[in-house]
Design an enzyme around this catalytic site. Structure first.
Site, PDB file in Angstrom:
ATOM      1  N   PHE A 147      45.224  45.518  15.802  1.00 32.73           N
ATOM      2  CA  PHE A 147      44.015  46.529  17.422  1.00 32.73           C
ATOM      3  C   PHE A 147      44.103  47.183  17.664  1.00 32.73           C
ATOM      4  O   PHE A 147      45.306  47.369  18.460  1.00 32.73           O
ATOM      5  CB  PHE A 147      43.508  45.544  18.141  1.00 32.73           C
ATOM      6  CG  PHE A 147      42.447  46.115  19.397  1.00 32.73           C
ATOM      7  CD1 PHE A 147      40.715  45.941  18.024  1.00 32.73           C
ATOM      8  CD2 PHE A 147      42.216  46.875  20.055  1.00 32.73           C
ATOM      9  CE1 PHE A 147      39.920  46.682  19.693  1.00 32.73           C
ATOM     10  CE2 PHE A 147      41.615  47.273  20.712  1.00 32.73           C
ATOM     11  CZ  PHE A 147      40.273  46.861  20.233  1.00 32.73           C
ATOM     12  N   ASP A 232      52.256  51.507  19.131  1.00 33.54           N
ATOM     13  CA  ASP A 232      51.149  51.774  19.650  1.00 33.54           C
ATOM     14  C   ASP A 232      51.534  50.562  20.952  1.00 33.54           C
ATOM     15  O   ASP A 232      51.874  49.584  20.644  1.00 33.54           O
ATOM     16  CB  ASP A 232      49.700  51.201  19.068  1.00 33.54           C
ATOM     17  CG  ASP A 232      48.912  50.779  19.835  1.00 33.54           C
ATOM     18  OD1 ASP A 232      48.447  51.216  20.888  1.00 33.54           O
ATOM     19  OD2 ASP A 232      47.782  50.701  18.931  1.00 33.54           O
ATOM     20  N   LYS A 261      45.283  53.380  28.580  1.00 33.51           N
ATOM     21  CA  LYS A 261      45.152  51.894  29.948  1.00 33.51           C
ATOM     22  C   LYS A 261      46.099  52.705  31.065  1.00 33.51           C
ATOM     23  O   LYS A 261      45.085  53.708  31.776  1.00 33.51           O
ATOM     24  CB  LYS A 261      45.241  50.821  29.194  1.00 33.51           C
ATOM     25  CG  LYS A 261      45.026  50.417  27.719  1.00 33.51           C
ATOM     26  CD  LYS A 261      44.826  49.218  27.470  1.00 33.51           C
ATOM     27  CE  LYS A 261      43.294  48.673  26.684  1.00 33.51           C
ATOM     28  NZ  LYS A 261      43.487  48.605  25.652  1.00 33.51           N
TER      29      LYS A 261
HETATM   30  C1  LIG Z   1      42.921  49.228  24.332  1.00 33.27           C
HETATM   31  C2  LIG Z   1      43.399  49.495  23.097  1.00 33.27           C
HETATM   32  C3  LIG Z   1      43.378  50.484  22.266  1.00 33.27           C
HETATM   33  C4  LIG Z   1      42.196  51.253  22.377  1.00 33.27           C
HETATM   34  O1  LIG Z   1      42.231  51.923  23.156  1.00 33.27           O
HETATM   35  P1  LIG Z   1      40.719  52.252  24.010  1.00 33.27           P
HETATM   36  O2  LIG Z   1      41.338  52.739  25.556  1.00 33.27           O
HETATM   37  O3  LIG Z   1      39.774  51.439  24.386  1.00 33.27           O
HETATM   38  O4  LIG Z   1      40.034  53.784  22.995  1.00 33.27           O
HETATM   39  C5  LIG Z   1      44.252  51.381  20.984  1.00 33.27           C
HETATM   40  N1  LIG Z   1      45.499  50.351  21.181  1.00 33.27           N
HETATM   41  C6  LIG Z   1      45.478  48.862  21.597  1.00 33.27           C
HETATM   42  C7  LIG Z   1      47.024  48.143  20.931  1.00 33.27           C
HETATM   43  C8  LIG Z   1      44.609  48.621  22.636  1.00 33.27           C
HETATM   44  O5  LIG Z   1      45.570  47.446  23.369  1.00 33.27           O
END
Ligand SMILES: *Cc1c(COP(=O)(O)O)cnc(C)c1O
Length: 406
Positions: A147, A232, A261
């Site tokens: 994700f 990520d 985040k």
């Molecule tokens: C939430 C998330 C994203 C995307 O972030 P957004 O601010 O919703 O675009 C990307 N990678 C990971 C691992 C995430 O948990």
């Protein structure tokens, strides 16, 4: 009684949202009006302990006073200049985040998806201009069940049918391998591979922790093939797993680290691409940008969010309380729990097939004042703010035990 200042009832809110909003979420029917620390209150004044933390964007707790102060103070001075001009907050943000993470270069963006897209763009350009990959041939390797966000290029390499069906045609140049399988990475490498993009722990997939040694093997393979390792850490970073970055559990350093985040403590969308190598160095004027990226309000908020995370010992607390919470969950004697897994305060309970949908248990917990969210059919994720205390965990456990015993 209705304590909401708007005078609308819960069913009014739900009705309006349903009529006027796109239906791209299926939220629990709780309408929150206030938050403080680990707690949130709905429009009727009911109090809940937030065990989702806005998918880990609220690591510092709701409405943290230190971050709020920074937001209000900066909002009175200057909010946005665009990058056409300089502002007096950006350099300070760069200094703070580089000092904290040991990074050398920063690209400020807004959402997590934008940070991912930005890193992929930079990695491709680096591949052509530094590694020497023939024009148009760059390959990026990603993992099954990843994700990384919701934009077109990103959903194009998702393996979740719900995320990708009918959104094509997709961006070419991505190759998908199993998560947690270093040999598959070695096999997938070609001379045209420019990057490997991976989550240290797959959060949305259900808190999937790779086998021990995976990330260090990945690090070695990427180095051997001159491939950019992009971690990520948008969900796993900033203390969530009990370390500042999840990579520290494995003693490795990514070439590019993505944060989002909790980088703003939930006040404002702020994300960043951090680079150890010269990957970000390939971007020249006009080749990438964002109207809001690096704006002074975002920079002031992010600096405060990082400061309180460290100064208030939230990372150490996440490690200690994470272990405590996981032990407590593991001690539940329930036929419907298949597994408890996690790292720090990123925790999941996997239910057995016969248990029914995880959503049902989230709704039962909501009635008892605990907010959490299922991920996929059988997994309940627990990711409270990193400031949670032992007493609060004990209280959450008192709510969880009967729900899982039922
Ligand atoms: C939430 C998330 C994203 C995307 O972030 P957004 O601010 O919703 O675009 C990307 N990678 C990971 C691992 C995430 O948990």
């Amino acid at each position: 009684m209705n304590s909401s200042s708007t005078g609308l009832s819960p069913s009014d809110y739900i009705g309006i949202e349903s009529e006027l909003g796109a239906h791209n979420y299926k939220p629990l029917d709780v309408i929150l009006a206030r938050g403080e620390g680990v707690w949130v209150w709905d429009t009727d004044g009911n109090k809940y302990l937030d065990c989702l933390s806005a998918y880990s964007a609220i690591n510092q707790g709701h409405c943290h006073p230190g971050i709020r102060q920074a937001l209000i103070g900066q909002a009175a001075n200057l909010t946005l200049t665009s990058r056409a001009f300089r502002n007096d907050q950006l350099a300070l943000f760069y200094e703070d985040i580089c000092a904290l993470t040991g990074s050398h270069k920063v690209l400020p963006m807004n959402s997590g998806s934008e940070a991912v897209e930005s890193a992929l763009k930079a990695a491709r350009k680096w591949g052509y201009e530094v590694k020497g990959v023939p024009a148009g041939q760059a390959e990026i390797i990603v993992c099954e069940n990843n994700f990384h966000g919701r934009t077109l290029a990103i959903v194009g390499f998702s393996t979740d049918p719900v995320a990708r069906t009918n959104f094509g045609p997709f961006t070419p140049g991505f190759r998908v391998i199993p998560f947690g399988d270093a040999e598959a990475l070695e096999t997938a490498m070609t001379p045209n591979t420019v990057a490997f993009l991976v989550e240290p722990i797959q959060g949305e997939a259900g808190v999937i922790i790779p086998p021990a040694g995976y990330l260090s093997a990945v690090r070695e393979i990427c180095t051997a093939h001159n491939v950019t390792l992009i971690l990520d850490e948008i969900q796993t970073g900033l203390g969530r797993t009990g370390k500042l970055l999840a990579e520290e559990h494995d003693g490795i350093e990514a070439d590019v680290t993505l944060l989002g985040k909790a980088l703003s403590g939930g006040f404002y969308p702020v994300s960043a691409v951090l680079s150890n190598t010269e990957v970000l160095g390939v971007l020249g004027p006009g080749e990438h940008g964002s109207t809001f990226g690096g704006n002074p309000l975002a920079c002031a908020v992010a600096r405060a969010a990082l400061r309180v995370l460290v100064e208030e010992g939230m990372i150490e607390n996440a490690a200690a309380m994470g272990a405590y919470f996981q032990d407590a969950l593991a001690s539940i004697n329930s036929d419907i729990v298949a597994e408890v897994r996690g790292r720090g305060l990123l925790i999941a309970i996997e239910l057995v097939d016969e248990a029914g949908d995880a959503r049902h248990y989230c709704e039962a917990l909501q009635k008892r004042g605990v907010l959490c969210k299922e991920t996929h059919l059988k997994t309940i994720r627990f990711a409270p703010p990193l400031i949670i205390t032992k007493d609060q965990i004990d209280w959450v456990m008192e709510q969880i035990r009967p729900v899982l015993a039922a």
